[in-house]
Design an enzyme around this catalytic site. Structure first.
Site, PDB file in Angstrom:
ATOM      1  N   GLY A 184     -21.009 -31.688 -29.299  1.00  7.45           N
ATOM      2  CA  GLY A 184     -20.884 -30.674 -28.250  1.00  7.45           C
ATOM      3  C   GLY A 184     -21.058 -29.240 -28.721  1.00  7.45           C
ATOM      4  N   GLY A 185     -21.167 -29.019 -30.034  1.00  5.63           N
ATOM      5  CA  GLY A 185     -21.277 -27.651 -30.554  1.00  5.63           C
ATOM      6  C   GLY A 185     -22.638 -27.027 -30.273  1.00  5.63           C
ATOM      7  N   PHE A 186     -22.767 -25.768 -30.654  1.00  7.70           N
ATOM      8  CA  PHE A 186     -23.975 -24.982 -30.380  1.00  7.70           C
ATOM      9  C   PHE A 186     -25.218 -25.630 -30.999  1.00  7.70           C
ATOM     10  CE2 PHE A 186     -26.324 -20.990 -31.970  1.00  7.70           C
ATOM     11  CZ  PHE A 186     -27.051 -20.829 -30.804  1.00  7.70           C
ATOM     12  N   ASP A 215     -12.768 -37.778 -35.073  1.00  4.94           N
ATOM     13  CA  ASP A 215     -12.351 -36.593 -35.824  1.00  4.94           C
ATOM     14  C   ASP A 215     -12.812 -36.767 -37.265  1.00  4.94           C
ATOM     15  OD1 ASP A 215     -10.070 -34.206 -35.500  1.00  4.94           O
ATOM     16  OD2 ASP A 215     -10.415 -34.893 -37.557  1.00  4.94           O
ATOM     17  N   LYS A 236     -18.503 -24.699 -47.311  1.00  4.86           N
ATOM     18  CA  LYS A 236     -19.865 -25.209 -47.141  1.00  4.86           C
ATOM     19  C   LYS A 236     -20.493 -25.542 -48.500  1.00  4.86           C
ATOM     20  CE  LYS A 236     -21.625 -25.731 -43.581  1.00  4.86           C
ATOM     21  NZ  LYS A 236     -21.461 -26.867 -42.609  1.00  4.86           N
ATOM     22  N   TYR A 289     -15.118 -19.983 -45.712  1.00  2.00           N
ATOM     23  CA  TYR A 289     -16.228 -20.711 -45.075  1.00  2.00           C
ATOM     24  C   TYR A 289     -17.335 -20.971 -46.104  1.00  2.00           C
ATOM     25  CZ  TYR A 289     -20.170 -21.645 -41.938  1.00  2.00           C
ATOM     26  OH  TYR A 289     -21.271 -22.211 -41.318  1.00  2.00           O
ATOM     27  N   LYS A 339     -15.759 -29.296 -21.848  1.00  4.88           N
ATOM     28  CA  LYS A 339     -16.600 -28.548 -22.791  1.00  4.88           C
ATOM     29  C   LYS A 339     -17.774 -29.370 -23.311  1.00  4.88           C
ATOM     30  CE  LYS A 339     -14.640 -27.863 -27.256  1.00  4.88           C
ATOM     31  NZ  LYS A 339     -13.514 -27.656 -28.145  1.00  4.88           N
ATOM     32  N   SER A 371     -21.371 -17.741 -34.083  1.00  5.44           N
ATOM     33  CA  SER A 371     -22.560 -16.902 -34.351  1.00  5.44           C
ATOM     34  C   SER A 371     -23.063 -16.239 -33.066  1.00  5.44           C
ATOM     35  CB  SER A 371     -23.674 -17.703 -35.025  1.00  5.44           C
ATOM     36  OG  SER A 371     -24.096 -18.781 -34.225  1.00  5.44           O
TER      37      SER A 371
HETATM   38  N1  LIG Z   1     -24.135 -21.044 -36.024  1.00 10.21           N
HETATM   39  C1  LIG Z   1     -24.565 -20.621 -37.207  1.00 10.21           C
HETATM   40  O1  LIG Z   1     -24.969 -19.465 -37.353  1.00 10.21           O
HETATM   41  C2  LIG Z   1     -24.609 -21.571 -38.372  1.00 10.21           C
HETATM   42  C3  LIG Z   1     -25.288 -21.165 -39.527  1.00 10.21           C
HETATM   43  C4  LIG Z   1     -25.380 -22.018 -40.603  1.00 10.21           C
HETATM   44  C5  LIG Z   1     -24.798 -23.261 -40.547  1.00 10.21           C
HETATM   45  N2  LIG Z   1     -24.114 -23.625 -39.435  1.00 10.21           N
HETATM   46  C6  LIG Z   1     -23.493 -24.949 -39.434  1.00 10.21           C
HETATM   47  O2  LIG Z   1     -23.889 -25.647 -38.273  1.00 10.21           O
HETATM   48  C7  LIG Z   1     -22.837 -26.512 -37.872  1.00 10.21           C
HETATM   49  C8  LIG Z   1     -22.507 -26.299 -36.405  1.00 10.21           C
HETATM   50  O3  LIG Z   1     -22.122 -24.965 -36.208  1.00 10.21           O
HETATM   51  P1  LIG Z   1     -22.179 -24.300 -34.755  1.00 10.21           P
HETATM   52  O4  LIG Z   1     -22.609 -22.919 -34.939  1.00 10.21           O
HETATM   53  O5  LIG Z   1     -22.898 -25.168 -33.823  1.00 10.21           O
HETATM   54  O6  LIG Z   1     -20.627 -24.242 -34.424  1.00 10.21           O
HETATM   55  P2  LIG Z   1     -19.791 -24.889 -33.239  1.00 10.21           P
HETATM   56  O7  LIG Z   1     -20.461 -24.714 -31.945  1.00 10.21           O
HETATM   57  O8  LIG Z   1     -18.418 -24.329 -33.405  1.00 10.21           O
HETATM   58  O9  LIG Z   1     -19.781 -26.433 -33.614  1.00 10.21           O
HETATM   59  C9  LIG Z   1     -18.904 -26.981 -34.543  1.00 10.21           C
HETATM   60  C10 LIG Z   1     -18.647 -28.414 -34.152  1.00 10.21           C
HETATM   61  O10 LIG Z   1     -17.825 -29.036 -35.143  1.00 10.21           O
HETATM   62  C11 LIG Z   1     -16.828 -29.776 -34.475  1.00 10.21           C
HETATM   63  N3  LIG Z   1     -15.647 -29.933 -35.330  1.00 10.21           N
HETATM   64  C12 LIG Z   1     -14.952 -28.978 -35.967  1.00 10.21           C
HETATM   65  N4  LIG Z   1     -13.921 -29.530 -36.634  1.00 10.21           N
HETATM   66  C13 LIG Z   1     -13.968 -30.862 -36.407  1.00 10.21           C
HETATM   67  C14 LIG Z   1     -13.174 -31.972 -36.789  1.00 10.21           C
HETATM   68  N5  LIG Z   1     -12.104 -31.842 -37.571  1.00 10.21           N
HETATM   69  N6  LIG Z   1     -13.544 -33.201 -36.365  1.00 10.21           N
HETATM   70  C15 LIG Z   1     -14.607 -33.367 -35.567  1.00 10.21           C
HETATM   71  N7  LIG Z   1     -15.402 -32.360 -35.159  1.00 10.21           N
HETATM   72  C16 LIG Z   1     -15.074 -31.122 -35.568  1.00 10.21           C
HETATM   73  C17 LIG Z   1     -16.516 -28.987 -33.226  1.00 10.21           C
HETATM   74  O11 LIG Z   1     -15.907 -29.830 -32.291  1.00 10.21           O
HETATM   75  P3  LIG Z   1     -15.093 -29.277 -31.026  1.00 10.21           P
HETATM   76  O12 LIG Z   1     -16.129 -28.952 -30.023  1.00 10.21           O
HETATM   77  O13 LIG Z   1     -14.214 -30.393 -30.637  1.00 10.21           O
HETATM   78  O14 LIG Z   1     -14.342 -28.065 -31.485  1.00 10.21           O
HETATM   79  C18 LIG Z   1     -17.906 -28.542 -32.821  1.00 10.21           C
HETATM   80  O15 LIG Z   1     -18.556 -29.525 -32.065  1.00 10.21           O
HETATM   81  C19 LIG Z   1     -21.661 -26.273 -38.818  1.00 10.21           C
HETATM   82  O16 LIG Z   1     -21.713 -27.253 -39.827  1.00 10.21           O
HETATM   83  C20 LIG Z   1     -21.976 -24.903 -39.397  1.00 10.21           C
HETATM   84  O17 LIG Z   1     -21.437 -24.744 -40.683  1.00 10.21           O
HETATM   85  C21 LIG Z   1     -24.009 -22.821 -38.339  1.00 10.21           C
END
Ligand SMILES: NC(=O)c1ccc[n+]([C@@H]2O[C@H](COP(=O)([O-])OP(=O)(O)OC[C@H]3O[C@@H](n4cnc5c(N)ncnc54)[C@H](OP(=O)(O)O)[C@@H]3O)[C@@H](O)[C@H]2O)c1
Length: 335
Positions: free
Chosen positions: A12-14, A61, A163, A159, A41, A201
């Site tokens: 469900g994340g971005f 989880d 990572k 963070y 959500k 982000s």
């Molecule tokens: N956005 C950026 O700029 C960016 C850049 C580089 C790398 N990334 C990487 O891309 C990935 C996704 O990031 P995003 O930007 O899409 O962030 P996001 O929308 O916050 O997505 C994070 C996801 O991880 C899930 N999550 C967190 N803790 C968890 C747990 N303990 N068990 C199961 N699920 C869990 C969240 O679930 P819930 O919805 O239930 O909270 C959410 O679906 C991450 O690995 C991040 O490090 C992102």
């Protein structure tokens, strides 16, 4: 074993929502993990094209191995995206950040081994690349550069530390268990949001557009450690930007291309704050922008040449910015 059944963690994340959308449109059957089945959500996922027939959501989880095992069983591949990306300071970094990132990744990989998946794509970050004080300042960073774990720990950039440790652990696990692991390391991911709540982000760009700038010296800057406020002056740092739709395309490429190996930096544009403001001002002259930029020593440039050689292309930054802003306006987080 079906060839086209893939599990996406944190569906469900971005970033993951776009990955799920792309996989579905490419004919995959997707197992998406979410933390709470039936939560509003995640409602956008069920509205994606082909979702009714081809998307199955699992409650899982990262710290609950059995829940991951059930979601991954029967899949030919796994795209491991889930990880906390906190927007504010952490009170207990070990529990809030390091454990889910590192132990969570190892749990996912263990379930991948058990299910005998063909390939796991781990979504890492440039956070695992760029925090390396020993890297020569004027040299463009490539996949040989790793963030320095001790430096990250000493400076409490949790963070980045999480990572870095998680990506290293993923490759180590892959080596020990003959599991094919490929990492994609995106930069700052912007672009239209599919999910109803703003991720970190996107929030960073929304705040930037509202004139709420990053105030900290980027030694402390991470998507997880942003200190923002009404600033008179803005650090002229380098933004390593990539569109979320191009990240999804990179992930699919890393999954499908048999030649893919190791890690892939995924950045479309390295742009200094003053140039970013110039571009935004051209597109949206009515928004208010800072005129006052202060020098920042954090001007890392990263190369995605390796990913491009694999066949990756990306859209222009203008398109990313326009589509991001229109999307923020649609969900009414920006006037
Ligand atoms: N956005 C950026 O700029 C960016 C850049 C580089 C790398 N990334 C990487 O891309 C990935 C996704 O990031 P995003 O930007 O899409 O962030 P996001 O929308 O916050 O997505 C994070 C996801 O991880 C899930 N999550 C967190 N803790 C968890 C747990 N303990 N068990 C199961 N699920 C869990 C969240 O679930 P819930 O919805 O239930 O909270 C959410 O679906 C991450 O690995 C991040 O490090 C992102």
């Amino acid at each position: 074993m079906e060839k086209k059944r893939v599990c996406v963690t944190g569906a469900g994340g971005f970033v993951a929502s776009w990955v799920v959308k792309l996989l579905l449109s490419n004919g995959y059957i997707v197992h998406g993990t979410v933390r709470k089945l039936g939560d509003q959500k995640y409602a956008h996922l069920n509205k994606l094209e082909r979702a009714p027939a081809n998307l199955k959501l699992f409650k899982a989880d990262l710290l609950d191995y059995d829940s991951l095992r059930l979601a991954i069983a029967g899949c030919a591949g796994v795209i491991h995206v889930a990880c906390p990306v906190p927007a504010s300071a952490l009170t207990n970094p070990e529990v809030e950040m390091l454990e889910p990132a590192i132990k969570g990744t190892l749990n996912v990989l263990k379930a991948c081994s058990e299910a005998k998946v063909k390939r796991t794509v781990y979504i890492s970050s440039i956070a695992a690349v760029m925090m390396n004080p020993k890297w020569p300042k004027d040299r463009v960073m490539d996949e040989t550069c790793w963030s320095d774990k001790e430096y990250c720990r000493a400076t409490e950039i949790w963070y980045y530390l999480a990572k870095t440790e998680a990506e290293r652990a993923a490759f180590e696990y892959g080596k020990q268990h003959q599991l094919d692991v490929v990492a994609v390391n995106p930069g700052y991911v912007f672009g239209p949001v599919l999910q109803p709540t703003l991720n970190t982000s996107s929030l960073l760009l929304v705040n930037f557009l509202k004139g709420i700038y990053i105030q900290t010296e980027p030694a402390n800057l991470s998507l997880a450690n942003v200190i923002i406020g009404e600033a008179d002056s803005v650090p002229n740092m380098c933004w390593n930007i990539v569109d979320v739709r191009d990240v999804a395309a990179a992930v699919l490429l890393a999954y499908e291309e048999s030649k893919a190996e190791g890690r892939y930096i995924c950045v479309a544009e390295n742009i200094m704050t003053d140039y970013l403001v110039k571009k935004l001002r051209n597109l949206y002259p009515d928004l208010s922008y800072s005129e006052n930029f202060i020098e920042s020593k954090y001007a890392y440039r990263l190369s995605s040449e390796k990913l491009q050689k694999l066949g990756w292309t990306h859209r222009l930054l203008e398109e990313t910015l326009l589509d991001s802003i229109e999307s923020y306006r649609e969900v009414a987080v920006l006037d």
